[in-house]
Design a protein around this motif. Structure first.
Motif, PDB file in Angstrom:
ATOM      1  N   ASP A  92       0.813  -1.220   0.000  1.00 45.82           N
ATOM      2  CA  ASP A  92       0.000   0.000   0.000  1.00 45.82           C
ATOM      3  C   ASP A  92       0.847   1.272   0.000  1.00 45.82           C
ATOM      4  N   ASP A 152       2.108   3.469  -2.047  1.00 44.00           N
ATOM      5  CA  ASP A 152       1.712   4.675  -2.783  1.00 44.00           C
ATOM      6  C   ASP A 152       0.447   5.324  -2.225  1.00 44.00           C
ATOM      7  N   VAL A 153      -0.578   4.538  -1.958  1.00 41.48           N
ATOM      8  CA  VAL A 153      -1.819   5.114  -1.432  1.00 41.48           C
ATOM      9  C   VAL A 153      -1.606   5.603  -0.001  1.00 41.48           C
ATOM     10  N   TRP A 154      -0.809   4.899   0.768  1.00 39.57           N
ATOM     11  CA  TRP A 154      -0.493   5.304   2.133  1.00 39.57           C
ATOM     12  C   TRP A 154       0.237   6.642   2.113  1.00 39.57           C
ATOM     13  N   SER A 208       0.167   8.861  -0.223  1.00 37.09           N
ATOM     14  CA  SER A 208      -0.759   9.882  -0.717  1.00 37.09           C
ATOM     15  C   SER A 208      -1.684  10.381   0.398  1.00 37.09           C
ATOM     16  N   LEU A 209      -2.214   9.480   1.200  1.00 32.69           N
ATOM     17  CA  LEU A 209      -3.086   9.883   2.302  1.00 32.69           C
ATOM     18  C   LEU A 209      -2.305  10.666   3.356  1.00 32.69           C
ATOM     19  N   PHE A 261      -6.439   1.359   7.049  1.00 30.66           N
ATOM     20  CA  PHE A 261      -7.203   2.103   6.053  1.00 30.66           C
ATOM     21  C   PHE A 261      -8.679   1.851   6.255  1.00 30.66           C
ATOM     22  N   ASN A 302     -11.363   1.253  -2.396  1.00 32.28           N
ATOM     23  CA  ASN A 302     -10.549   2.468  -2.405  1.00 32.28           C
ATOM     24  C   ASN A 302     -10.314   2.957  -0.979  1.00 32.28           C
ATOM     25  N   ALA A 303      -9.063   3.270  -0.666  1.00 33.26           N
ATOM     26  CA  ALA A 303      -8.723   3.792   0.661  1.00 33.26           C
ATOM     27  C   ALA A 303      -9.157   5.250   0.749  1.00 33.26           C
TER      28      ALA A 303
END
Length: 83
Positions: A13, A15-17, A19-20, A51, A58-59
């Motif tokens: 995770d 990239d999404v981590w 980003s958040l 998440f 979607n996260a």
């Protein structure tokens, strides 16, 4: 929220981590967030992240909990749990 879920974040995770996290702390670059996450993943006893996911996976939310030994505002002891 119908169909939502919570799950633990993993190295997959990244990239999404990042980003958040960047949305919470925009003064750090995405690369700095990635580096911090990578360091945290190497010390699973000190940090965990979760998440909140939509029904489609979607996260949309992030919670990190850690054990901090550095100075934390308002705390007089160390280590301290930090969310």
């Amino acid at each position: 929220m119908t169909g939502s879920a919570v799950r633990r974040a993993t190295k997959d995770d990244l990239d999404v981590w990042a980003s958040l996290r960047h949305q919470l702390w925009p003064h750090l670059s995405l690369e700095e967030h990635r580096a911090e996450i990578t360091e945290a993943l190497a010390q699973p006893e000190k940090l965990v992240a979760f998440f909140c996911l939509t029904a489609t996976g979607n996260a949309i939310g992030l919670a990190e909990a850690s054990v901090r030994s550095d100075y934390v505002n308002g705390c007089e002891t160390s280590p301290v749990a930090f969310l």
